[in-house]
Design a protein around this motif. Sequence first.
Motif, PDB file in Angstrom:
ATOM      1  N   LEU A  25       9.188   1.161   7.708  1.00 37.73           N
ATOM      2  CA  LEU A  25       8.259   2.092   8.135  1.00 37.73           C
ATOM      3  C   LEU A  25       6.965   3.272   7.225  1.00 37.73           C
ATOM      4  N   THR A  26       7.064   3.283   6.112  1.00 38.31           N
ATOM      5  CA  THR A  26       6.695   3.599   5.335  1.00 38.31           C
ATOM      6  C   THR A  26       5.134   2.835   5.529  1.00 38.31           C
ATOM      7  N   ALA A  27       4.974   1.671   5.674  1.00 35.10           N
ATOM      8  CA  ALA A  27       3.686   1.087   5.850  1.00 35.10           C
ATOM      9  C   ALA A  27       2.908   1.834   6.920  1.00 35.10           C
ATOM     10  N   TYR A  28       3.594   1.704   8.664  1.00 34.99           N
ATOM     11  CA  TYR A  28       3.313   2.170   9.763  1.00 34.99           C
ATOM     12  C   TYR A  28       2.788   3.707   9.255  1.00 34.99           C
ATOM     13  N   SER A  34      -3.529   6.828   7.117  1.00 36.86           N
ATOM     14  CA  SER A  34      -5.554   6.503   6.960  1.00 36.86           C
ATOM     15  C   SER A  34      -6.794   6.286   8.111  1.00 36.86           C
ATOM     16  N   ARG A  35      -6.039   5.982   9.623  1.00 38.59           N
ATOM     17  CA  ARG A  35      -6.828   5.213  10.487  1.00 38.59           C
ATOM     18  C   ARG A  35      -7.045   7.052  10.698  1.00 38.59           C
ATOM     19  N   ARG A  36      -6.270   7.984  10.970  1.00 36.05           N
ATOM     20  CA  ARG A  36      -6.728   9.108  11.286  1.00 36.05           C
ATOM     21  C   ARG A  36      -7.428   9.957  11.126  1.00 36.05           C
ATOM     22  N   ALA A  37      -7.723   9.744   9.012  1.00 36.90           N
ATOM     23  CA  ALA A  37      -8.296  10.012   8.141  1.00 36.90           C
ATOM     24  C   ALA A  37      -9.704   9.800   8.679  1.00 36.90           C
TER      25      ALA A  37
END
Length: 72
Positions: A25-28, A34-37
């Motif tokens: 869950l943390t990795a997800y 990061s994708r949103r950034a």
Amino acid sequence: MTSATLHLVAPTQTERGLLILAGHLTAYVEHRISRRAERRELSLDLLREQQTRRQHPRAVDHALAQLGLTRR
């Protein structure tokens, strides 16, 4: 007595499973952040480019002439 103590200290199978799930869950969540950034950075770059782009003074006149309309 020592072997009984070792069993009490080690995480149970359920606890190990929960730790693995928490890691996934943390990795997800970190991936989504990061994708949103990245998307935000691209959007800001496009916005900056649009705001700083200067139009050629005769561009509108040229476009109107191509359409067959009178110039300003």
